[in-house]
Design a protein around this motif. Structure first.
Motif, mmCIF file in Angstrom:
data_model
loop_
_atom_site.group_PDB
_atom_site.id
_atom_site.type_symbol
_atom_site.label_atom_id
_atom_site.label_comp_id
_atom_site.label_asym_id
_atom_site.label_seq_id
_atom_site.Cartn_x
_atom_site.Cartn_y
_atom_site.Cartn_z
ATOM 1 N N LEU A 212 -5.299 3.423 4.114
ATOM 2 C CA LEU A 212 -5.977 2.277 4.727
ATOM 3 C C LEU A 212 -7.437 2.221 4.302
ATOM 4 O O LEU A 212 -7.965 1.153 3.978
ATOM 5 C CB LEU A 212 -5.873 2.376 6.250
ATOM 6 C CG LEU A 212 -6.550 1.260 7.047
ATOM 7 C CD1 LEU A 212 -5.877 -0.087 6.794
ATOM 8 C CD2 LEU A 212 -6.551 1.587 8.536
ATOM 9 N N VAL A 213 -8.091 3.372 4.279
ATOM 10 C CA VAL A 213 -9.488 3.428 3.856
ATOM 11 C C VAL A 213 -9.601 3.107 2.364
ATOM 12 O O VAL A 213 -10.436 2.300 1.937
ATOM 13 C CB VAL A 213 -10.083 4.810 4.173
ATOM 14 C CG1 VAL A 213 -11.488 4.947 3.585
ATOM 15 C CG2 VAL A 213 -10.112 5.029 5.688
ATOM 16 N N HIS A 214 -8.749 3.732 1.558
ATOM 17 C CA HIS A 214 -8.779 3.505 0.105
ATOM 18 C C HIS A 214 -8.564 2.031 -0.220
ATOM 19 O O HIS A 214 -9.300 1.441 -1.013
ATOM 20 C CB HIS A 214 -7.699 4.359 -0.561
ATOM 21 C CG HIS A 214 -7.596 4.186 -2.039
ATOM 22 N ND1 HIS A 214 -8.344 4.913 -2.934
ATOM 23 C CD2 HIS A 214 -6.840 3.330 -2.786
ATOM 24 C CE1 HIS A 214 -8.044 4.536 -4.169
ATOM 25 N NE2 HIS A 214 -7.140 3.570 -4.105
ATOM 26 N N LEU A 215 -7.555 1.401 0.406
ATOM 27 C CA LEU A 215 -7.224 0.018 0.089
ATOM 28 C C LEU A 215 -8.289 -0.946 0.600
ATOM 29 O O LEU A 215 -8.613 -1.936 -0.074
ATOM 30 C CB LEU A 215 -5.867 -0.347 0.692
ATOM 31 C CG LEU A 215 -5.343 -1.743 0.363
ATOM 32 C CD1 LEU A 215 -5.113 -1.909 -1.136
ATOM 33 C CD2 LEU A 215 -4.064 -2.047 1.142
ATOM 34 N N SER A 216 -8.862 -0.677 1.769
ATOM 35 C CA SER A 216 -9.880 -1.576 2.319
ATOM 36 C C SER A 216 -11.103 -1.636 1.421
ATOM 37 O O SER A 216 -11.697 -2.706 1.222
ATOM 38 C CB SER A 216 -10.265 -1.121 3.730
ATOM 39 O OG SER A 216 -9.153 -1.202 4.606
ATOM 40 N N TRP A 217 -11.507 -0.506 0.855
ATOM 41 C CA TRP A 217 -12.639 -0.504 -0.074
ATOM 42 C C TRP A 217 -12.231 -1.015 -1.454
ATOM 43 O O TRP A 217 -13.022 -1.667 -2.151
ATOM 44 C CB TRP A 217 -13.245 0.899 -0.170
ATOM 45 C CG TRP A 217 -14.133 1.209 0.990
ATOM 46 C CD1 TRP A 217 -13.802 1.850 2.151
ATOM 47 C CD2 TRP A 217 -15.517 0.858 1.135
ATOM 48 N NE1 TRP A 217 -14.884 1.923 2.994
ATOM 49 C CE2 TRP A 217 -15.949 1.322 2.401
ATOM 50 C CE3 TRP A 217 -16.426 0.197 0.314
ATOM 51 C CZ2 TRP A 217 -17.254 1.144 2.860
ATOM 52 C CZ3 TRP A 217 -17.727 0.015 0.768
ATOM 53 C CH2 TRP A 217 -18.126 0.487 2.026
ATOM 54 N N ARG A 218 -11.002 -0.747 -1.848
ATOM 55 C CA ARG A 218 -10.513 -1.232 -3.143
ATOM 56 C C ARG A 218 -10.574 -2.767 -3.204
ATOM 57 O O ARG A 218 -10.855 -3.341 -4.256
ATOM 58 C CB ARG A 218 -9.064 -0.756 -3.347
ATOM 59 C CG ARG A 218 -8.402 -1.274 -4.623
ATOM 60 C CD ARG A 218 -6.909 -0.968 -4.596
ATOM 61 N NE ARG A 218 -6.250 -1.500 -5.766
ATOM 62 C CZ ARG A 218 -5.913 -0.790 -6.831
ATOM 63 N NH1 ARG A 218 -6.176 0.494 -6.869
ATOM 64 N NH2 ARG A 218 -5.308 -1.356 -7.860
ATOM 65 N N ARG A 219 -10.292 -3.421 -2.080
ATOM 66 C CA ARG A 219 -10.349 -4.883 -2.036
ATOM 67 C C ARG A 219 -11.704 -5.396 -2.532
ATOM 68 O O ARG A 219 -11.805 -6.499 -3.094
ATOM 69 C CB ARG A 219 -10.070 -5.337 -0.585
ATOM 70 C CG ARG A 219 -10.603 -6.708 -0.180
ATOM 71 C CD ARG A 219 -10.023 -7.847 -0.961
ATOM 72 N NE ARG A 219 -10.638 -9.116 -0.587
ATOM 73 C CZ ARG A 219 -11.763 -9.599 -1.090
ATOM 74 N NH1 ARG A 219 -12.437 -8.933 -2.019
ATOM 75 N NH2 ARG A 219 -12.228 -10.768 -0.696
ATOM 76 N N HIS A 259 -7.488 16.340 8.263
ATOM 77 C CA HIS A 259 -6.121 15.836 8.198
ATOM 78 C C HIS A 259 -5.997 14.359 8.567
ATOM 79 O O HIS A 259 -4.917 13.785 8.413
ATOM 80 C CB HIS A 259 -5.217 16.649 9.132
ATOM 81 C CG HIS A 259 -5.513 16.436 10.589
ATOM 82 N ND1 HIS A 259 -6.417 17.216 11.263
ATOM 83 C CD2 HIS A 259 -5.050 15.526 11.495
ATOM 84 C CE1 HIS A 259 -6.483 16.806 12.531
ATOM 85 N NE2 HIS A 259 -5.677 15.775 12.683
ATOM 86 N N HIS A 260 -7.091 13.743 9.060
ATOM 87 C CA HIS A 260 -6.983 12.352 9.502
ATOM 88 C C HIS A 260 -8.327 11.652 9.343
ATOM 89 O O HIS A 260 -9.390 12.290 9.374
ATOM 90 C CB HIS A 260 -6.541 12.296 10.970
ATOM 91 C CG HIS A 260 -6.192 10.908 11.434
ATOM 92 N ND1 HIS A 260 -5.162 10.174 10.883
ATOM 93 C CD2 HIS A 260 -6.753 10.104 12.392
ATOM 94 C CE1 HIS A 260 -5.097 8.986 11.486
ATOM 95 N NE2 HIS A 260 -6.052 8.916 12.389
ATOM 96 N N ILE A 261 -8.258 10.323 9.177
ATOM 97 C CA ILE A 261 -9.460 9.506 9.002
ATOM 98 C C ILE A 261 -9.243 8.163 9.671
ATOM 99 O O ILE A 261 -8.120 7.642 9.726
ATOM 100 C CB ILE A 261 -9.776 9.325 7.494
ATOM 101 C CG1 ILE A 261 -11.099 8.577 7.296
ATOM 102 C CG2 ILE A 261 -8.635 8.614 6.775
ATOM 103 C CD1 ILE A 261 -11.534 8.519 5.837
ATOM 104 N N GLY A 262 -10.315 7.603 10.214
ATOM 105 C CA GLY A 262 -10.281 6.260 10.795
ATOM 106 C C GLY A 262 -11.556 5.522 10.449
ATOM 107 O O GLY A 262 -12.558 6.124 10.044
#
Length: 305
Positions: A212-219, A259-262
């Motif tokens: 989710l983090v990778h894709l949100s910044w990739r946009r 192990h987790h990111i938000g």
């Protein structure tokens, strides 16, 4: 032209799944292994537990670059995903296995891709308002324009196809030339609320926490590492209470790696913190106040700078 070790290739399907090993795939994974994978059908066919199988490492989007490192006679190739940094695994990118049919050799002269898909899903057509040629192209996919828009349709080049395809003009936008504000990235993540949790997912069909983090910044054209612990190393720590919407929360148990990111969704108020995250426990993307178990394992807030 065939795929060759030591040469780059491009993903030629909307979403290609990166596997831990060819032998790790399960009968339920067949829709994701096809020459034209049906990711929606794959996800729909899995139960709650199958969606978190660790045989899946990551996913790659249409046009994404890989370095081919091994080609097997049974139709599998080992690759390094060059646009998904993974320092602890391979300094070149994220390693894993793909069906060879989901790739096409990269041209000798790399093309620029100044357009990005802004719709959750779109379809590429063989002509303006014509038959669908490539369905379910996902948010964050980068495309190369192939000419001027015509009647609300934009022609784009697609790897592995000689002729341009056509995207709805409103579904693709220019890739920003400047770094986005964090709140813009947060808005992308919030659009994916209620999306199903898929271990290794990096698409608007299904996604995991670091995906989710990778894709949100990739946009917005910013490349972050694929995994949460690498994302922590690539971002800047903040003092407690300095986090703002769009920053990142990281979680780890004592003596263990992250192990987790938000993604921080509102400014903290006393002990109240909120985030958008792909939640393994709830099996979906949610926006919520950090529950007690998350507060107990919160180890840092970081910013992408």
């Amino acid at each position: 032209m065939e795929l060759q070790p030591g040469h780059e290739a491009l993903v030629r399907v909307p979403v290609a799944t990166l596997w831990a090993a060819p032998e790790a795939v399960r009968p339920v994974d067949h829709p994701a292994l096809a020459d034209a994978p049906d990711i929606a059908a794959w996800i729909a066919g899995m139960d709650r537990d199958q969606r978190v199988g660790e045989c899946v490492l990551s996913q790659l989007l249409l046009g994404e670059r890989v370095l081919v490192t091994e080609v097997r006679a049974d139709g599998w190739v080992h690759v390094v995903a060059l646009e998904q940094p993974a320092g602890k695994l391979d300094h070149r990118g994220y390693p894993g296995w793909l069906p060879a049919a989901q790739l096409t050799p990269a041209p000798e002269t790399p093309s620029t891709a100044p357009l990005v898909v802004d719709a959750a899903l779109t379809a590429l057509r063989s002509a303006p308002d014509g038959p669908v040629a490539v369905p379910a192209v996902v948010l964050g996919t980068r495309l190369t324009p192939a000419g001027r828009p015509v009647g609300g349709w934009r022609p784009v080049h697609v790897p592995g196809r000689a002729d341009p395809l056509w995207a709805p003009e409103g579904d693709v936008v220019p890739l920003p030339t400047e770094r986005p504000e964090a709140k813009e990235v947060l808005a992308v993540a919030e659009r994916l609320r209620d999306l199903v949790y898929i271990w290794g997912g990096v698409s608007s069909h299904g996604i995991d926490c670091s995906g989710l983090v990778h894709l949100s910044w990739r946009r917005y054209g910013v490349t972050l590492p694929r995994d949460a612990d690498d994302q922590a190393e690539a971002t800047t720590p903040l003092a407690p209470g300095e986090e703002r919407p769009g920053d990142l929360y990281f979680f780890a148990r004592p003596g263990r790696r992250i192990h987790h990111i938000g993604i921080v969704s509102s400014e903290p108020h006393g002990e109240v913190r909120r985030m958008v995250h792909a939640c393994y426990i709830q099996r979906g993307v949610v926006e919520e106040r950090l529950p007690p178990d998350r507060e107990a394992t919160l180890v840092a807030a970081h910013r992408v700078v």
